[in-house]
Design a protein around this motif. Structure first.
Motif, PDB file in Angstrom:
ATOM      1  N   ASN A   9      30.019  10.122  21.155  1.00  0.00           N
ATOM      2  CA  ASN A   9      29.212  11.065  20.381  1.00  0.00           C
ATOM      3  C   ASN A   9      29.471  10.883  18.889  1.00  0.00           C
ATOM      4  O   ASN A   9      30.210  11.634  18.271  1.00  0.00           O
ATOM      5  CB  ASN A   9      29.541  12.499  20.814  1.00  0.00           C
ATOM      6  N   ARG A  10      28.881   9.867  18.317  1.00  0.00           N
ATOM      7  CA  ARG A  10      29.003   9.605  16.890  1.00  0.00           C
ATOM      8  C   ARG A  10      27.770  10.133  16.159  1.00  0.00           C
ATOM      9  O   ARG A  10      26.784  10.519  16.789  1.00  0.00           O
ATOM     10  CB  ARG A  10      29.134   8.082  16.639  1.00  0.00           C
ATOM     11  N   SER A  11      27.834  10.122  14.838  1.00  0.00           N
ATOM     12  CA  SER A  11      26.628  10.433  14.071  1.00  0.00           C
ATOM     13  C   SER A  11      25.779   9.178  14.011  1.00  0.00           C
ATOM     14  O   SER A  11      26.183   8.187  13.394  1.00  0.00           O
ATOM     15  CB  SER A  11      27.001  10.872  12.650  1.00  0.00           C
ATOM     16  N   TYR A  12      24.636   9.211  14.676  1.00  0.00           N
ATOM     17  CA  TYR A  12      23.695   8.084  14.654  1.00  0.00           C
ATOM     18  C   TYR A  12      22.557   8.432  13.713  1.00  0.00           C
ATOM     19  O   TYR A  12      22.046   9.551  13.727  1.00  0.00           O
ATOM     20  CB  TYR A  12      23.158   7.808  16.056  1.00  0.00           C
ATOM     21  N   TRP A  65      20.303  11.780   4.096  1.00  0.00           N
ATOM     22  CA  TRP A  65      20.995  10.908   5.052  1.00  0.00           C
ATOM     23  C   TRP A  65      22.159  10.179   4.403  1.00  0.00           C
ATOM     24  O   TRP A  65      22.002   9.580   3.339  1.00  0.00           O
ATOM     25  CB  TRP A  65      20.018   9.877   5.617  1.00  0.00           C
ATOM     26  N   ALA A  66      23.321  10.199   5.069  1.00  0.00           N
ATOM     27  CA  ALA A  66      24.462   9.322   4.765  1.00  0.00           C
ATOM     28  C   ALA A  66      24.740   9.193   3.266  1.00  0.00           C
ATOM     29  O   ALA A  66      24.572   8.122   2.682  1.00  0.00           O
ATOM     30  CB  ALA A  66      24.240   7.941   5.399  1.00  0.00           C
ATOM     31  N   GLY A  67      25.223  10.264   2.683  1.00  0.00           N
ATOM     32  CA  GLY A  67      25.501  10.298   1.249  1.00  0.00           C
ATOM     33  C   GLY A  67      26.396   9.172   0.747  1.00  0.00           C
ATOM     34  O   GLY A  67      26.259   8.752  -0.406  1.00  0.00           O
ATOM     35  N   PRO A 179      36.099   5.966   9.574  1.00  0.00           N
ATOM     36  CA  PRO A 179      37.555   6.143   9.585  1.00  0.00           C
ATOM     37  C   PRO A 179      37.938   7.589   9.897  1.00  0.00           C
ATOM     38  O   PRO A 179      37.366   8.522   9.331  1.00  0.00           O
ATOM     39  CB  PRO A 179      37.975   5.793   8.145  1.00  0.00           C
ATOM     40  N   LYS A 180      38.881   7.752  10.801  1.00  0.00           N
ATOM     41  CA  LYS A 180      39.400   9.084  11.130  1.00  0.00           C
ATOM     42  C   LYS A 180      40.878   9.133  10.761  1.00  0.00           C
ATOM     43  O   LYS A 180      41.620   8.179  11.018  1.00  0.00           O
ATOM     44  CB  LYS A 180      39.246   9.362  12.637  1.00  0.00           C
ATOM     45  N   ARG A 181      41.317  10.229  10.184  1.00  0.00           N
ATOM     46  CA  ARG A 181      42.733  10.380   9.827  1.00  0.00           C
ATOM     47  C   ARG A 181      43.596  10.274  11.086  1.00  0.00           C
ATOM     48  O   ARG A 181      43.188  10.727  12.162  1.00  0.00           O
ATOM     49  CB  ARG A 181      42.983  11.738   9.164  1.00  0.00           C
TER      50      ARG A 181
HETATM   51  C1  LIG Z   1      28.376  20.349   9.066  1.00  0.00           C
HETATM   52  C2  LIG Z   1      27.975  18.901   8.972  1.00  0.00           C
HETATM   53  C3  LIG Z   1      26.969  18.536   8.113  1.00  0.00           C
HETATM   54  C4  LIG Z   1      26.563  17.200   8.039  1.00  0.00           C
HETATM   55  N1  LIG Z   1      25.520  16.871   7.218  1.00  0.00           N
HETATM   56  C5  LIG Z   1      25.079  15.587   7.185  1.00  0.00           C
HETATM   57  C6  LIG Z   1      23.955  15.257   6.379  1.00  0.00           C
HETATM   58  O1  LIG Z   1      23.374  16.090   5.685  1.00  0.00           O
HETATM   59  N2  LIG Z   1      23.513  13.971   6.425  1.00  0.00           N
HETATM   60  C7  LIG Z   1      24.117  13.003   7.186  1.00  0.00           C
HETATM   61  O2  LIG Z   1      23.660  11.851   7.196  1.00  0.00           O
HETATM   62  N3  LIG Z   1      25.215  13.299   7.959  1.00  0.00           N
HETATM   63  C8  LIG Z   1      25.700  14.555   7.975  1.00  0.00           C
HETATM   64  N4  LIG Z   1      26.765  14.893   8.776  1.00  0.00           N
HETATM   65  C9  LIG Z   1      27.398  13.863   9.606  1.00  0.00           C
HETATM   66  C10 LIG Z   1      28.762  13.430   9.027  1.00  0.00           C
HETATM   67  O3  LIG Z   1      28.536  12.579   7.936  1.00  0.00           O
HETATM   68  C11 LIG Z   1      29.569  12.705  10.133  1.00  0.00           C
HETATM   69  O4  LIG Z   1      29.954  13.672  11.085  1.00  0.00           O
HETATM   70  C12 LIG Z   1      30.800  11.997   9.585  1.00  0.00           C
HETATM   71  O5  LIG Z   1      30.416  10.916   8.763  1.00  0.00           O
HETATM   72  C13 LIG Z   1      31.713  11.461  10.679  1.00  0.00           C
HETATM   73  O6  LIG Z   1      31.012  10.603  11.540  1.00  0.00           O
HETATM   74  P1  LIG Z   1      31.026  10.919  13.102  1.00  0.00           P
HETATM   75  O7  LIG Z   1      30.146  12.137  13.319  1.00  0.00           O
HETATM   76  O8  LIG Z   1      30.473   9.688  13.747  1.00  0.00           O
HETATM   77  O9  LIG Z   1      32.440  11.211  13.486  1.00  0.00           O
HETATM   78  C14 LIG Z   1      27.200  16.208   8.848  1.00  0.00           C
HETATM   79  C15 LIG Z   1      28.222  16.596   9.724  1.00  0.00           C
HETATM   80  C16 LIG Z   1      28.602  17.921   9.790  1.00  0.00           C
HETATM   81  C17 LIG Z   1      29.705  18.306  10.762  1.00  0.00           C
END
Ligand SMILES: Cc1cc2nc3c(=O)[nH]c(=O)nc-3n(C[C@H](O)[C@H](O)[C@H](O)COP(=O)(O)O)c2cc1C
Length: 189
Positions: A9-12, A65-67, A179-181
């Motif tokens: 479950n990553r952020s895709y 997206w992806a700041g 990267p995760k701490r």
């Molecule tokens: C509360 C919250 C808000 C987020 N907002 C954004 C966002 O606006 N745009 C985006 O691309 N990702 C957003 N993310 C995704 C994070 O960037 C992402 O969780 C982080 O890079 C770690 O990657 P992972 O989810 O694969 O562990 C958000 C995540 C959380 C928990």
């Protein structure tokens, strides 16, 4: 099993846009949020579902997206989410929503992962523009937007070094690194 699911479950942020998601699937995912914890069991969260291309197209322009990926403007047409779940707080039930929406999105994302889907929580949202385009009544606070689709990218989790740079990055093959701490850094006592 739960660790496997959480790792998957990553952020895709890039999807096979042509793979549509049915409304019924989104309802099953919201049902997981419905069954999740809520402070004082107030259950103030409400949801808007979007799975038709026309409605999706009205939501997409209001998301960031992806700041950290400075030279990437977000998913191109064809790689955009095929569905969204907008998480709202109903101010007629409560004025603050604690961490209910964080718990709700994680439940939804884990359910989506189990179904072979993936998503990204989007917190950077042009809220007033989104409210206007979807005609969302003022009683609802826009808390988060969850983008969903069939992932079209690979994401790897890595352990950050001792002076960690926590910024995610994409290599020249398009692989997204997160990267995760380290565990011994985050457990402090
Ligand atoms: C509360 C919250 C808000 C987020 N907002 C954004 C966002 O606006 N745009 C985006 O691309 N990702 C957003 N993310 C995704 C994070 O960037 C992402 O969780 C982080 O890079 C770690 O990657 P992972 O989810 O694969 O562990 C958000 C995540 C959380 C928990």
């Amino acid at each position: 099993m739960i660790k496997e699911l959480i790792l998957k479950n990553r952020s895709y942020r890039r999807f096979s846009q042509e793979d549509r998601i049915e409304g019924q699937t989104l309802m099953e995912l919201v049902d997981l949020a419905r069954l999740s914890p809520s402070a004082a069991n107030m259950q103030p969260l409400k949801y808007i579902l979007s799975y038709e291309p026309e409605k999706n197209a009205r939501i997409f322009p209001h998301l960031a997206w992806a700041g950290y990926l400075k030279d990437w403007p977000g998913p191109a047409e064809g790689e955009r989410p095929s569905a969204y779940i907008i998480i709202l707080g109903d101010t007629e039930i409560n004025k603050s929503f604690g961490c209910d929406h964080g718990i709700a999105v994680q439940s939804i994302l884990l359910g989506a992962t189990e179904k072979g889907l993936g998503g990204c929580i989007v917190g950077t949202v042009q809220r007033e523009e989104l409210r206007k385009t979807l005609d969302i009544p003022s009683r609802y606070e826009i808390l988060l937007v969850l983008a969903l689709g069939k992932p079209k990218e690979e994401v790897v989790v890595e352990t950050a070094g001792p002076t960690p740079d926590i910024k995610y990055w994409r290599d020249d093959k398009g692989l997204h690194h997160v990267p995760k701490r380290a565990l011994d850094e985050i457990i402090i006592g």
